[in-house]
Write a protein that holds these residues in place. Structure first.
Motif, PDB file in Angstrom:
ATOM      1  N   ARG A 193      50.045  -6.041  42.658  1.00 57.98           N
ATOM      2  CA  ARG A 193      50.297  -4.702  43.221  1.00 57.98           C
ATOM      3  C   ARG A 193      51.655  -4.663  43.934  1.00 57.98           C
ATOM      4  N   GLN A 194      51.988  -5.746  44.644  1.00 55.80           N
ATOM      5  CA  GLN A 194      53.273  -5.789  45.352  1.00 55.80           C
ATOM      6  C   GLN A 194      54.439  -5.741  44.374  1.00 55.80           C
ATOM      7  N   VAL A 195      54.354  -6.530  43.323  1.00 53.93           N
ATOM      8  CA  VAL A 195      55.430  -6.560  42.333  1.00 53.93           C
ATOM      9  C   VAL A 195      55.532  -5.213  41.624  1.00 53.93           C
ATOM     10  N   PHE A 196      54.391  -4.657  41.231  1.00 46.40           N
ATOM     11  CA  PHE A 196      54.374  -3.366  40.527  1.00 46.40           C
ATOM     12  C   PHE A 196      54.889  -2.249  41.435  1.00 46.40           C
ATOM     13  N   THR A 197      54.514  -2.282  42.703  1.00 48.18           N
ATOM     14  CA  THR A 197      55.015  -1.281  43.657  1.00 48.18           C
ATOM     15  C   THR A 197      56.527  -1.380  43.790  1.00 48.18           C
ATOM     16  N   GLY A 198      57.050  -2.599  43.848  1.00 44.38           N
ATOM     17  CA  GLY A 198      58.501  -2.796  43.893  1.00 44.38           C
ATOM     18  C   GLY A 198      59.177  -2.218  42.664  1.00 44.38           C
ATOM     19  N   PHE A 199      58.564  -2.433  41.506  1.00 43.61           N
ATOM     20  CA  PHE A 199      59.103  -1.871  40.269  1.00 43.61           C
ATOM     21  C   PHE A 199      59.101  -0.348  40.331  1.00 43.61           C
ATOM     22  N   LEU A 200      57.988   0.243  40.776  1.00 42.58           N
ATOM     23  CA  LEU A 200      57.911   1.706  40.882  1.00 42.58           C
ATOM     24  C   LEU A 200      58.952   2.241  41.857  1.00 42.58           C
ATOM     25  N   ARG A 201      59.170   1.512  42.933  1.00 46.90           N
ATOM     26  CA  ARG A 201      60.185   1.913  43.907  1.00 46.90           C
ATOM     27  C   ARG A 201      61.568   1.934  43.244  1.00 46.90           C
ATOM     28  N   GLU A 228      57.342   5.601  43.352  1.00 43.28           N
ATOM     29  CA  GLU A 228      56.324   4.899  44.129  1.00 43.28           C
ATOM     30  C   GLU A 228      55.263   5.833  44.698  1.00 43.28           C
ATOM     31  N   GLU A 229      55.500   7.146  44.630  1.00 42.97           N
ATOM     32  CA  GLU A 229      54.513   8.092  45.152  1.00 42.97           C
ATOM     33  C   GLU A 229      53.179   7.956  44.414  1.00 42.97           C
ATOM     34  N   ASN A 230      53.212   7.552  43.156  1.00 46.28           N
ATOM     35  CA  ASN A 230      51.977   7.419  42.387  1.00 46.28           C
ATOM     36  C   ASN A 230      51.078   6.314  42.940  1.00 46.28           C
ATOM     37  N   ILE A 231      51.629   5.157  43.198  1.00 46.40           N
ATOM     38  CA  ILE A 231      50.827   4.044  43.731  1.00 46.40           C
ATOM     39  C   ILE A 231      50.450   4.328  45.187  1.00 46.40           C
ATOM     40  N   GLU A 232      51.335   4.985  45.915  1.00 44.79           N
ATOM     41  CA  GLU A 232      51.019   5.356  47.303  1.00 44.79           C
ATOM     42  C   GLU A 232      49.834   6.321  47.336  1.00 44.79           C
ATOM     43  N   PHE A 233      49.804   7.258  46.391  1.00 48.49           N
ATOM     44  CA  PHE A 233      48.690   8.203  46.304  1.00 48.49           C
ATOM     45  C   PHE A 233      47.381   7.457  46.025  1.00 48.49           C
ATOM     46  N   LEU A 234      47.398   6.539  45.066  1.00 49.41           N
ATOM     47  CA  LEU A 234      46.183   5.774  44.765  1.00 49.41           C
ATOM     48  C   LEU A 234      45.730   4.951  45.965  1.00 49.41           C
ATOM     49  N   ASN A 235      46.680   4.350  46.676  1.00 50.52           N
ATOM     50  CA  ASN A 235      46.343   3.581  47.881  1.00 50.52           C
ATOM     51  C   ASN A 235      45.747   4.479  48.953  1.00 50.52           C
ATOM     52  N   HIS A 256      46.094   7.328  37.666  1.00 51.38           N
ATOM     53  CA  HIS A 256      45.827   5.972  37.164  1.00 51.38           C
ATOM     54  C   HIS A 256      46.197   5.881  35.683  1.00 51.38           C
ATOM     55  N   ILE A 257      45.812   6.875  34.903  1.00 54.43           N
ATOM     56  CA  ILE A 257      46.153   6.911  33.476  1.00 54.43           C
ATOM     57  C   ILE A 257      47.664   6.977  33.294  1.00 54.43           C
ATOM     58  N   LEU A 258      48.329   7.812  34.085  1.00 54.00           N
ATOM     59  CA  LEU A 258      49.792   7.928  34.001  1.00 54.00           C
ATOM     60  C   LEU A 258      50.456   6.584  34.274  1.00 54.00           C
ATOM     61  N   LEU A 259      50.009   5.896  35.306  1.00 56.87           N
ATOM     62  CA  LEU A 259      50.586   4.586  35.624  1.00 56.87           C
ATOM     63  C   LEU A 259      50.323   3.580  34.512  1.00 56.87           C
ATOM     64  N   GLU A 260      49.102   3.596  33.982  1.00 55.12           N
ATOM     65  CA  GLU A 260      48.744   2.623  32.949  1.00 55.12           C
ATOM     66  C   GLU A 260      49.476   2.890  31.632  1.00 55.12           C
ATOM     67  N   LYS A 261      49.560   4.145  31.233  1.00 53.84           N
ATOM     68  CA  LYS A 261      50.146   4.470  29.926  1.00 53.84           C
ATOM     69  C   LYS A 261      51.668   4.575  29.958  1.00 53.84           C
ATOM     70  N   ASP A 262      52.234   4.827  31.113  1.00 54.26           N
ATOM     71  CA  ASP A 262      53.676   5.068  31.194  1.00 54.26           C
ATOM     72  C   ASP A 262      54.392   3.968  31.990  1.00 54.26           C
ATOM     73  N   SER A 263      54.180   3.931  33.278  1.00 53.40           N
ATOM     74  CA  SER A 263      54.898   2.997  34.147  1.00 53.40           C
ATOM     75  C   SER A 263      54.579   1.539  33.829  1.00 53.40           C
ATOM     76  N   TYR A 264      53.305   1.237  33.569  1.00 55.55           N
ATOM     77  CA  TYR A 264      52.908  -0.139  33.276  1.00 55.55           C
ATOM     78  C   TYR A 264      53.603  -0.656  32.019  1.00 55.55           C
ATOM     79  N   ARG A 265      53.720   0.173  31.006  1.00 49.34           N
ATOM     80  CA  ARG A 265      54.400  -0.250  29.768  1.00 49.34           C
ATOM     81  C   ARG A 265      55.869  -0.554  30.024  1.00 49.34           C
ATOM     82  N   ARG A 266      56.518   0.272  30.836  1.00 48.33           N
ATOM     83  CA  ARG A 266      57.919  -0.004  31.185  1.00 48.33           C
ATOM     84  C   ARG A 266      58.023  -1.260  32.040  1.00 48.33           C
ATOM     85  N   PHE A 267      57.047  -1.446  32.923  1.00 44.99           N
ATOM     86  CA  PHE A 267      57.014  -2.620  33.784  1.00 44.99           C
ATOM     87  C   PHE A 267      56.953  -3.906  32.962  1.00 44.99           C
TER      88      PHE A 267
END
Length: 196
Positions: A70-78, A83-90, A155-166
């Motif tokens: 989560r820390q690494v992924f949050t850094g990537f989103l930042r 990062e608002e997406n992971i902040e919202f989920l948190n 969650h779907i947006l992060l998984e299908k979009d940001s996670y793939r770029r990550f």
């Protein structure tokens, strides 16, 4: 007279968000430190094991269930200015753990900060979900399920979009080759020594 983002179709908002990401790359904001570079509170360096890294590559759920992940992924989103997406989920995760007496104030804060149109850290939700969430909060007292649909969509947006770029990001590349290059380097030194 401008009526704000609420009048734009969801596809336009998605396009605007994509442009925002691309501009972020053009600005070449340096990527944040990875877990291997961070100092823990005890002052020792931590490294991600090859096995854990492989789990992150195979499953978004495994990445999100790992504190380091989560820390690494949050850094990537930042680094992507999203990062608002992971902040919202948190925030939603914390919200669900509150006592019912504290839920109303926290629900309003989450809505104003992340869900409401033109909010400071607005997440990418369609108008119907935004309205459904608003109604969940207005009808009676908020419950642990008040943000469920919005949470599911983000969650779907992060998984299908940001996670793939990550997975293809420099952050992930920097974590991966180290362990492989160390073992390859050791093997090469052993071969040179054996051949000499």
């Amino acid at each position: 007279m401008c009526k704000g983002l609420a009048t734009l179709p969801a596809t336009c908002l998605k396009s605007a968000k994509d442009i925002k990401h691309k501009i972020g790359f053009l600005l070449q904001k340096p990527e944040p430190q990875t877990v291997t570079q961070k100092q823990t509170s005890k002052g020792t360096k931590r490294e991600v094991s090859a096995a854990e890294l492989e789990k992150w590559k195979k499953s978004f759920t495994d990445l999100m269930n790992s504190e380091d992940g989560r820390q690494v992924f949050t850094g990537f989103l930042r680094s992507e200015f999203s990062e608002e997406n992971i902040e919202f989920l948190n925030a939603c995760k914390e919200f669900k753990q509150l006592s019912p007496a504290k839920m109303a104030a926290k629900a309003k804060l989450i809505f104003v900060q992340y869900v409401e149109t033109d909010s400071p850290k607005q997440v990418n939700l369609d108008a119907a979900t935004r309205e459904e969430t608003r109604q969940n909060l207005e009808t009676g007292s908020p419950s642990a399920s008040s943000f469920d649909e919005a949470q599911r969509l983000i969650h779907i947006l992060l998984e299908k979009d940001s996670y793939r770029r990550f997975l293809h990001s420099r952050t992930m590349q920097d974590l991966g080759p180290r362990s492989a290059s160390r073992s390859t380097g050791t093997q090469q030194r052993q071969q040179k020594t054996a051949g000499a």
